[in-house]
Design a protein around this motif. Structure first.
Motif, PDB file in Angstrom:
ATOM      1  N   TYR A 176       0.608  -0.896   0.435  1.00  0.00           N
ATOM      2  CA  TYR A 176       0.039   0.134   0.331  1.00  0.00           C
ATOM      3  C   TYR A 176       0.474   1.231   0.491  1.00  0.00           C
ATOM      4  O   TYR A 176       0.845   2.275  -0.762  1.00  0.00           O
ATOM      5  N   ALA A 177       2.125   1.218   0.362  1.00  0.00           N
ATOM      6  CA  ALA A 177       2.383   2.209   1.384  1.00  0.00           C
ATOM      7  C   ALA A 177       3.745   2.605  -0.297  1.00  0.00           C
ATOM      8  O   ALA A 177       3.555   4.532  -0.663  1.00  0.00           O
ATOM      9  N   SER A 178       3.942   1.909  -1.372  1.00  0.00           N
ATOM     10  CA  SER A 178       4.491   1.887  -2.341  1.00  0.00           C
ATOM     11  C   SER A 178       3.160   2.221  -3.485  1.00  0.00           C
ATOM     12  O   SER A 178       3.772   3.410  -4.062  1.00  0.00           O
ATOM     13  N   LEU A 179       2.645   1.925  -3.427  1.00  0.00           N
ATOM     14  CA  LEU A 179       1.620   2.207  -4.544  1.00  0.00           C
ATOM     15  C   LEU A 179       0.815   3.558  -4.186  1.00  0.00           C
ATOM     16  O   LEU A 179       0.587   5.100  -5.149  1.00  0.00           O
ATOM     17  N   TYR A 180       1.113   3.942  -2.620  1.00  0.00           N
ATOM     18  CA  TYR A 180       0.455   5.441  -2.642  1.00  0.00           C
ATOM     19  C   TYR A 180       1.665   6.583  -2.552  1.00  0.00           C
ATOM     20  O   TYR A 180       0.816   7.653  -3.135  1.00  0.00           O
ATOM     21  N   ARG A 181       2.330   6.071  -2.673  1.00  0.00           N
ATOM     22  CA  ARG A 181       3.856   7.226  -2.618  1.00  0.00           C
ATOM     23  C   ARG A 181       3.005   7.359  -4.342  1.00  0.00           C
ATOM     24  O   ARG A 181       3.855   8.638  -5.091  1.00  0.00           O
ATOM     25  N   ILE A 182       3.091   6.156  -4.661  1.00  0.00           N
ATOM     26  CA  ILE A 182       3.449   7.150  -6.076  1.00  0.00           C
ATOM     27  C   ILE A 182       2.289   7.205  -7.277  1.00  0.00           C
ATOM     28  O   ILE A 182       2.523   8.104  -8.026  1.00  0.00           O
ATOM     29  N   MET A 183       0.847   6.487  -6.837  1.00  0.00           N
ATOM     30  CA  MET A 183       0.352   7.914  -6.425  1.00  0.00           C
ATOM     31  C   MET A 183       0.159   9.037  -6.804  1.00  0.00           C
ATOM     32  O   MET A 183      -0.842  10.356  -7.027  1.00  0.00           O
ATOM     33  N   ALA A 184       0.296   9.811  -5.165  1.00  0.00           N
ATOM     34  CA  ALA A 184       0.575  10.640  -5.057  1.00  0.00           C
ATOM     35  C   ALA A 184       1.275  11.668  -5.976  1.00  0.00           C
ATOM     36  O   ALA A 184       1.068  13.175  -5.897  1.00  0.00           O
ATOM     37  N   GLU A 185       2.960  11.057  -6.465  1.00  0.00           N
ATOM     38  CA  GLU A 185       3.318  11.850  -7.290  1.00  0.00           C
ATOM     39  C   GLU A 185       2.336  11.810  -8.418  1.00  0.00           C
ATOM     40  O   GLU A 185       2.582  13.007  -9.433  1.00  0.00           O
ATOM     41  N   VAL A 186       1.659  10.703  -9.195  1.00  0.00           N
ATOM     42  CA  VAL A 186       0.795  10.627 -10.256  1.00  0.00           C
ATOM     43  C   VAL A 186      -0.767  12.124 -10.317  1.00  0.00           C
ATOM     44  O   VAL A 186      -0.338  13.447 -10.872  1.00  0.00           O
ATOM     45  N   ASP A 383      10.267  -0.020   2.950  1.00  0.00           N
ATOM     46  CA  ASP A 383      11.219  -0.838   2.142  1.00  0.00           C
ATOM     47  C   ASP A 383      10.898  -0.285   1.221  1.00  0.00           C
ATOM     48  O   ASP A 383      11.099   0.626   0.421  1.00  0.00           O
ATOM     49  N   LEU A 384      11.656  -0.902  -0.560  1.00  0.00           N
ATOM     50  CA  LEU A 384      12.694  -0.317  -1.728  1.00  0.00           C
ATOM     51  C   LEU A 384      11.356  -1.528  -2.328  1.00  0.00           C
ATOM     52  O   LEU A 384      11.109  -2.445  -2.839  1.00  0.00           O
ATOM     53  N   PHE A 385      11.340  -0.470  -3.080  1.00  0.00           N
ATOM     54  CA  PHE A 385      10.401  -0.349  -4.763  1.00  0.00           C
ATOM     55  C   PHE A 385      11.121   0.056  -6.026  1.00  0.00           C
ATOM     56  O   PHE A 385      11.553   0.824  -6.012  1.00  0.00           O
ATOM     57  N   SER A 386      10.701  -1.083  -7.691  1.00  0.00           N
ATOM     58  CA  SER A 386      11.418  -0.494  -8.403  1.00  0.00           C
ATOM     59  C   SER A 386       9.769  -0.416  -9.255  1.00  0.00           C
ATOM     60  O   SER A 386       9.257  -1.227  -8.837  1.00  0.00           O
ATOM     61  N   TYR A 387       9.935   0.667  -9.515  1.00  0.00           N
ATOM     62  CA  TYR A 387       8.522   0.654 -10.358  1.00  0.00           C
ATOM     63  C   TYR A 387       9.063   1.917 -11.891  1.00  0.00           C
ATOM     64  O   TYR A 387       9.259   2.440 -11.434  1.00  0.00           O
ATOM     65  N   VAL A 388       7.426   1.778 -12.517  1.00  0.00           N
ATOM     66  CA  VAL A 388       7.570   3.238 -13.715  1.00  0.00           C
ATOM     67  C   VAL A 388       6.378   2.885 -14.095  1.00  0.00           C
ATOM     68  O   VAL A 388       5.058   1.952 -13.382  1.00  0.00           O
ATOM     69  N   VAL A 389       5.848   4.907 -14.106  1.00  0.00           N
ATOM     70  CA  VAL A 389       4.727   4.958 -13.964  1.00  0.00           C
ATOM     71  C   VAL A 389       4.494   6.154 -15.592  1.00  0.00           C
ATOM     72  O   VAL A 389       5.053   6.027 -16.138  1.00  0.00           O
ATOM     73  N   LEU A 390       3.756   5.115 -16.836  1.00  0.00           N
ATOM     74  CA  LEU A 390       3.611   5.361 -18.376  1.00  0.00           C
ATOM     75  C   LEU A 390       2.846   5.864 -18.339  1.00  0.00           C
ATOM     76  O   LEU A 390       0.839   5.372 -17.978  1.00  0.00           O
ATOM     77  N   LYS A 391       2.810   6.901 -19.155  1.00  0.00           N
ATOM     78  CA  LYS A 391       1.293   7.966 -19.751  1.00  0.00           C
ATOM     79  C   LYS A 391       0.795   7.849 -21.397  1.00  0.00           C
ATOM     80  O   LYS A 391       2.362   7.973 -22.085  1.00  0.00           O
ATOM     81  N   LYS A 392      -0.196   7.674 -21.576  1.00  0.00           N
ATOM     82  CA  LYS A 392      -0.249   7.847 -23.090  1.00  0.00           C
ATOM     83  C   LYS A 392      -0.209   9.172 -23.739  1.00  0.00           C
ATOM     84  O   LYS A 392      -0.871  10.574 -22.675  1.00  0.00           O
ATOM     85  N   GLY A 393       0.436   9.398 -25.358  1.00  0.00           N
ATOM     86  CA  GLY A 393       0.505  10.555 -25.503  1.00  0.00           C
ATOM     87  C   GLY A 393       2.216  10.552 -25.337  1.00  0.00           C
ATOM     88  O   GLY A 393       2.849   9.899 -24.770  1.00  0.00           O
ATOM     89  N   LYS A 394       2.211  11.772 -26.115  1.00  0.00           N
ATOM     90  CA  LYS A 394       3.706  12.065 -27.018  1.00  0.00           C
ATOM     91  C   LYS A 394       4.316  13.418 -25.172  1.00  0.00           C
ATOM     92  O   LYS A 394       3.595  13.600 -24.576  1.00  0.00           O
ATOM     93  N   ARG A 395       5.383  12.615 -25.378  1.00  0.00           N
ATOM     94  CA  ARG A 395       6.437  13.639 -24.184  1.00  0.00           C
ATOM     95  C   ARG A 395       6.025  14.927 -24.518  1.00  0.00           C
ATOM     96  O   ARG A 395       6.939  15.546 -25.640  1.00  0.00           O
ATOM     97  N   ASN A 396       6.367  15.972 -23.378  1.00  0.00           N
ATOM     98  CA  ASN A 396       6.286  17.759 -23.603  1.00  0.00           C
ATOM     99  C   ASN A 396       6.960  17.979 -22.081  1.00  0.00           C
ATOM    100  O   ASN A 396       7.313  17.244 -21.468  1.00  0.00           O
ATOM    101  N   ASP A 397       7.975  18.975 -22.607  1.00  0.00           N
ATOM    102  CA  ASP A 397       8.846  19.239 -20.934  1.00  0.00           C
ATOM    103  C   ASP A 397       8.135  20.152 -20.066  1.00  0.00           C
ATOM    104  O   ASP A 397       8.621  21.143 -19.782  1.00  0.00           O
TER     105      ASP A 397
END
Length: 486
Positions: A176-186, A383-397
């Motif tokens: 839960y903690a790792s998912l909460y951390r990732i989704m809080a960033e989103v 807890d240590l975790f590896s992750y990636v969040v992929l987003k649909k669409g082109k990258r822009n800065d």
């Protein structure tokens, strides 16, 4: 540079690896103008700067903690926690199954080693038939013994009712903690995103659903949880009912559906698709890539992949990450639907530089959490975790895709300077050394108040002296690995 054999079957080539822009000096950056201004006018403090992604110590939601307590209260506490710790250790030490060609190659290596140690060659014409048979049988026995000792023998984890309870006791809080951390960033970086639908592959006890409902309370109207274990689905359902299977579902505003098989059709799409700690349970690379392909096609906005923060977990995340990015460039007809980019943690779409840095360490991140202890107070764990969040669409800065460097190891605070070890938008690992004299008071304060996993809000500049003439990252098509999934 050492390339693990785990990825050799899928790596055909990496193009333009030598042409990626690399900054020449470690002082070649400056604080983002907006961040600098916010610090100067006092609207934001350094410890809460725009790149901060930490969430502090994560606690289970009160309703989930109480539901877990009600579910587990009839189990003997001491033995359940002991078994839960063993299960957690086993999950942490998981490796992906060897591919058939890898396994056969290993057998040949072991057999060759044993042959070199033999005092008598069974194939010699001077060896009688009876002795030859015994020698060959002895060789076979030694090969089998050596293979059992040296080769990881993968098998899927089969969950019954008690193992599901063990998972709740040992893995509910850190997952839960790792998912909460990732989704809080989103949520922080994309404040306009509010998921109405969730698909969770390998849903286990429903942890992703709880994280989504707590990050975006009341928004998710449909959650589809897919787990091959009916016992885990039953446990997830029971937690939603407060630990009492006879109670109605009262903790979610929307519909919740439990399934055992992943639908192949991509007609129905979901705002956020999650696969957490599930890739290790698939029997081979072809199954993993096929699953990622289906999940990516079912994604309308975000695909979240999480694994243990080990070398093995990191490699599976990289395998999935690069495959999904490659798929988006393979078909002209489907490009609008499949093209995407890395939202987090990478500020680029190129091949991960950590894989080639020679350190043999994973790209992973850390989260602090309060373990579940039958309603009792417990010390903070990590807890240590590896992750990636992929987003649909082109990258822009701009906006939610700002390409600030990501701090990938804990910063080193030294006398009058701070070393931030980062991954940059150029696809390189770069140590950024911050001093008050060179970079100003605000940048120095930001560096002292940044942590592992944060974005470092600086602009990399003066790239005219870099190895590449362009200040833009290389086109992702030129840096992705090619796959052979036959």
């Amino acid at each position: 540079m050492h390339l693990s054999r785990r990825l050799l079957p899928i790596c055909v080539h990496v193009r333009n690896a030598s042409t990626k822009a690399k900054l020449k000096t470690k002082f070649n950056f400056e604080l983002s103008a907006d961040v600098s201004e916010s610090l100067k006018n006092g609207s934001v403090k350094a410890r809460r700067h725009a790149g901060r992604m930490g969430v502090g110590v994560v606690h289970l939601p009160e309703a989930l903690s109480q539901a877990a307590f009600n579910t587990l209260k009839d189990y003997p506490e001491k033995s359940l926690l002991g078994d839960a710790n063993k299960l957690s250790s086993y999950i942490w030490s998981r490796h992906a199954p060897l591919e058939k060609d890898e396994y056969h190659h290993k057998i040949r290596d072991v057999e060759d080693t044993i042959k070199e140690q033999e005092m008598v060659d069974p194939s010699s014409p001077h060896v009688g038939e009876e002795l030859r048979g015994r020698l060959l049988e002895s060789r076979k026995s030694k090969v089998i013994t050596k293979m059992k000792k040296d080769v990881y023998h993968w098998k899927p984890i089969e969950y019954n009712g008690y193992r599901a309870a063990m998972y709740v006791a040992g893995r509910l809080a850190p997952d839960y903690a790792s998912l909460y951390r990732i989704m809080a960033e989103v949520k922080k970086r994309d404040p306009h995103f509010s998921p109405l639908t969730l698909l969770d592959f390998g849903s286990g006890v429903g942890t992703s659903m709880w994280a989504v409902d707590n990050i975006w309370p009341g928004n998710c109207k449909e959650a589809v949880c897919i787990d091959s274990s009916s016992e885990m689905n039953d446990m997830a359902d029971r937690l939603l009912r407060g630990g009492d299977p006879e109670k109605p579902l009262q903790t979610r505003p929307g519909g919740t559906f439990f399934k055992q098989f992943l639908p192949m059709s991509s007609t129905l799409k979901y705002d956020i698709v999650v696969s957490s700690r599930s890739l290790f349970e698939l029997p081979d690379m072809a199954s993993r890539l096929r699953t990622i392909d289906i999940l990516w096609r079912k994604t309308s906005k975000y695909l979240v992949l999480v694994e243990a923060g080990t070398n093995a977990g990191y490699r599976l995340i990289q395998e999935a990450r690069d495959y999904a990015l490659k798929v988006g460039h393979q078909s002209e007809e489907e490009r609008d639907h499949l093209e995407g980019h890395v939202f987090s943690p990478c500020p680029h779409d190129m091949f991960c530089p950590r894989f080639f840095d020679g350190s043999n360490t994973p790209c992973n991140f850390q989260v602090s959490y309060r373990p579940f202890r039958f309603g009792k107070y417990s010390d903070t764990s990590k807890d240590l975790f590896s992750y990636v969040v992929l987003k649909k669409g082109k990258r822009n800065d701009v906006g939610d895709n700002v390409a600030w460097p990501r701090i990938v190891r804990a910063p080193l605070c030294r006398a009058r300077h701070v070393v931030c070890r980062t991954c940059t938008k150029y696809g390189t690992l770069q140590e950024l050394t911050v001093t008050k004299k060179r970079h100003g008071k605000e940048c120095y304060q930001i560096s002292k108040n940044s942590d592992w996993g944060d974005m470092f809000p600086v602009e990399l500049r003066d790239t005219s002296n870099s190895e590449s003439d362009s200040s833009e990252p290389a086109h992702p098509e030129n840096d992705l690995i090619s796959y052979n999934t036959a």
